[in-house]
Scaffold this motif. Sequence first.
Motif, short mmCIF file in Angstrom:
data_model
loop_
_atom_site.label_atom_id
_atom_site.label_comp_id
_atom_site.label_asym_id
_atom_site.label_seq_id
_atom_site.Cartn_x
_atom_site.Cartn_y
_atom_site.Cartn_z
N ARG A 162 0.81 -1.07 0.11
CA ARG A 162 0.05 -0.02 0.01
C ARG A 162 0.83 1.28 0.07
O ARG A 162 0.42 2.31 -0.66
N SER A 184 3.49 1.61 -1.35
CA SER A 184 4.32 1.72 -2.48
C SER A 184 3.52 2.18 -3.73
O SER A 184 4.01 2.12 -4.73
N LEU A 185 2.37 2.36 -3.62
CA LEU A 185 1.51 2.94 -4.64
C LEU A 185 2.26 4.20 -5.29
O LEU A 185 2.32 5.04 -4.56
N ASP A 186 2.20 4.17 -6.33
CA ASP A 186 2.59 5.33 -7.29
C ASP A 186 3.83 5.24 -7.29
O ASP A 186 4.70 6.17 -7.83
N GLY A 187 4.84 4.50 -6.58
CA GLY A 187 5.94 4.15 -6.68
C GLY A 187 6.84 3.18 -7.28
O GLY A 187 5.99 2.22 -7.83
N GLN A 188 7.94 3.32 -7.76
CA GLN A 188 8.70 2.23 -8.40
C GLN A 188 8.83 0.88 -7.62
O GLN A 188 9.54 1.16 -6.49
N ASP A 199 4.78 1.76 -16.94
CA ASP A 199 5.96 2.08 -17.44
C ASP A 199 7.33 0.80 -16.87
O ASP A 199 7.98 1.27 -16.36
N ARG A 237 6.02 1.16 -12.24
CA ARG A 237 5.21 1.98 -11.04
C ARG A 237 3.95 1.29 -10.83
O ARG A 237 3.18 0.84 -11.58
N HIS A 251 0.41 0.79 -9.81
CA HIS A 251 -0.78 1.67 -10.03
C HIS A 251 -1.97 0.82 -9.00
O HIS A 251 -2.88 1.91 -8.41
#
Length: 102
Positions: free
Chosen positions: A22, A24-28, A56, A42, A44
């Motif tokens: 959770r 890590s959402l929007d993270g690599q 990506d 990333r 999503h």
Amino acid sequence: MMDNMDQQQTTHTVEELLDLIRLSLDGQIYVKMKNNRELQGRLHAYDQHLNMLLGDVEETVTSKESDGEIYEEMYKSTRRHIPMLFIWGDGVVLVVPPPRVG
């Protein structure tokens, strides 16, 4: 009633394993899959089964090949870029979230 500081602190804590996902959402993130497949992209969306939607994505597939003449094994890596990828959770071996700061 929780003030804004307490609420912010609660949303950044890890109490269960899926909390790391959770956060890590929007993270690599890095995902190791079965069949020598590695993904970096990333995050999503995800669910409790580790089904994930990555954007990506850089995919690396490593295969082992044998040279019949000299009996030597060689490893070959193939890379490709995928704009959007759905990952079936059954194939996930390892998930590495981005480094946490602070």
